[in-house]
Design a protein around this motif. Structure first.
Motif, short mmCIF file in Angstrom:
data_model
loop_
_atom_site.label_atom_id
_atom_site.label_comp_id
_atom_site.label_asym_id
_atom_site.label_seq_id
_atom_site.Cartn_x
_atom_site.Cartn_y
_atom_site.Cartn_z
N GLY A 213 0.82 -1.21 0.00
CA GLY A 213 0.00 0.00 0.00
C GLY A 213 0.85 1.26 0.00
O GLY A 213 0.53 2.25 -0.67
N VAL A 214 1.95 1.22 0.76
CA VAL A 214 2.88 2.35 0.78
C VAL A 214 3.49 2.54 -0.61
O VAL A 214 3.61 3.67 -1.11
N ALA A 215 3.86 1.42 -1.26
CA ALA A 215 4.44 1.49 -2.61
C ALA A 215 3.47 2.11 -3.60
O ALA A 215 3.85 2.97 -4.41
N ALA A 216 2.20 1.70 -3.52
CA ALA A 216 1.19 2.25 -4.43
C ALA A 216 1.04 3.75 -4.22
O ALA A 216 0.96 4.53 -5.18
N ALA A 217 1.04 4.18 -2.96
CA ALA A 217 0.92 5.61 -2.66
C ALA A 217 2.15 6.37 -3.14
O ALA A 217 2.04 7.49 -3.67
N ALA A 218 3.32 5.78 -2.98
CA ALA A 218 4.56 6.45 -3.41
C ALA A 218 4.55 6.64 -4.92
O ALA A 218 4.94 7.70 -5.43
N ARG A 219 4.08 5.61 -5.65
CA ARG A 219 4.00 5.73 -7.11
C ARG A 219 3.03 6.84 -7.52
O ARG A 219 3.20 7.46 -8.57
#
Length: 314
Positions: A213-219
């Motif tokens: 979820g953090v990765a998706a938000a960072a992208r």
């Protein structure tokens, strides 16, 4: 009928996987059971026995010459015991003796799961052709294994290369291992998410509060989410540079769930590495994604068993 096969076991906190594997790394039969990680030790061993029982029904079983085990650690290959952090009932559990007993006294080789993955990547994957390599898994935890002088280097107890518990922050958080500022405490999936949440990140509408979820938000451009990945990348870079400086590896291979973030992890990692790996003999260090996927533990465990009786292996 194949000749000179090995049985391989990959033992983790979620699943116990088994396979029959030939001298070229080909998988001929598979079995798997969930790990009853919250049960007593004999119940966990029952799951291992169930996997071995399924493998023994395979038509090729009579050609099996040895057994290789890659287990979540710590392990103690010198004593033949395992004490996986996430399997509470196994503390000093005599796994080698129990597996030998369950397989009719076949020779059994035990290594930590990080060492097994290093063996797999060196034999069949991204470290193939490299004599000096570090192979890492960045997932729920951070583990690793070393290849030195063309050989996997498990160390006396089978835990060598356990990079997740190198300290990279002298004033950092206490780690469950008892150390402070460990790589795992910064770069593992749960800790990437923990840091982002502590710094004010909020999960999206899907409620995914994991590292994915953090990765998706960072992208999507979330600054706090990206900062948590950048911090994880910095911790990994510091530990990889320290390892390279110590033993002169020329490639670091990174697998596990967090590595699936791709450039979000690898781009800041490579940038940070240039700041840490500054001496002439480590400046050419490559960092690449792992290639072996979910079979890495099995293939690496097999590599250890194949070496035991002179098969191919890594």
């Amino acid at each position: 009928m194949h000749t000179d096969l090995v049985a391989a076991l990959d033992i983790g906190g979620t699943k116990i996987a088994g396979a029959l594997i030939d001298g070229r790394g080909g998988i001929l039969a598979r079995a798997q059971r969930p790990t009853p990680a919250k049960e007593d030790g004999e119940t966990v061993m029952g799951a291992v026995s169930g996997v071995l029982g399924e493998l023994r029904k395979a038509s090729d079983w009579d050609a099996v010459r040895a057994v290789g085990i890659g287990s979540a650690g710590p392990v103690d290959a010198s004593e033949g015991t395992v004490s996986p952090v996430n399997v509470a009932a196994w503390r000093g559990f005599p796994l080698v003796a129990r597996v030998r007993e369950a397989t009719g006294d076949l020779p059994v080789t035990l290594v930590g799961d990080g060492v097994a993955i290093a063996a797999a990547e060196h034999w069949q994957g991204a470290a193939r052709g490299h004599d000096n390599a570090l192979c890492m898994v960045v997932s729920t935890g951070v583990g690793g294994g070393l290849v030195i002088g063309g050989q996997v280097h498990p160390g006396p107890t089978g835990n060598s290369g356990h990079i997740g518990h190198i300290s990279v922050d002298l004033d950092g958080d206490l780690c469950p291992c008892g150390g402070r500022g460990c790589v795992e405490r910064i770069a593992s999936g749960p800790n990437i998410a923990r840091r982002a949440l502590a710094d004010g990140w909020e999960p999206g509408t899907d409620g995914d509060a994991t590292a994915a979820g953090v990765a998706a938000a960072a992208r999507a451009g979330d600054r706090i989410a990206r900062a948590s990945f950048d911090r994880a990348a910095q911790a990994l870079a510091a530990s990889i540079a320290a390892t390279a400086t110590l033993v002169e590896i020329d490639i670091a291979v990174i697998g596990g769930g967090v590595a699936k973030a791709g450039d979000l992890l690898f781009t800041p990692l490579r940038a940070a590495l240039k700041e840490y790996a500054t001496l002439s003999f480590v400046q050419g260090l490559e960092v690449v994604p792992a290639q072996m996927g979910t079979d890495a533990g099995l293939v690496g465990a097999a590599a250890g068993a194949l070496r035991h009786f002179g098969g191919t292996g890594a």
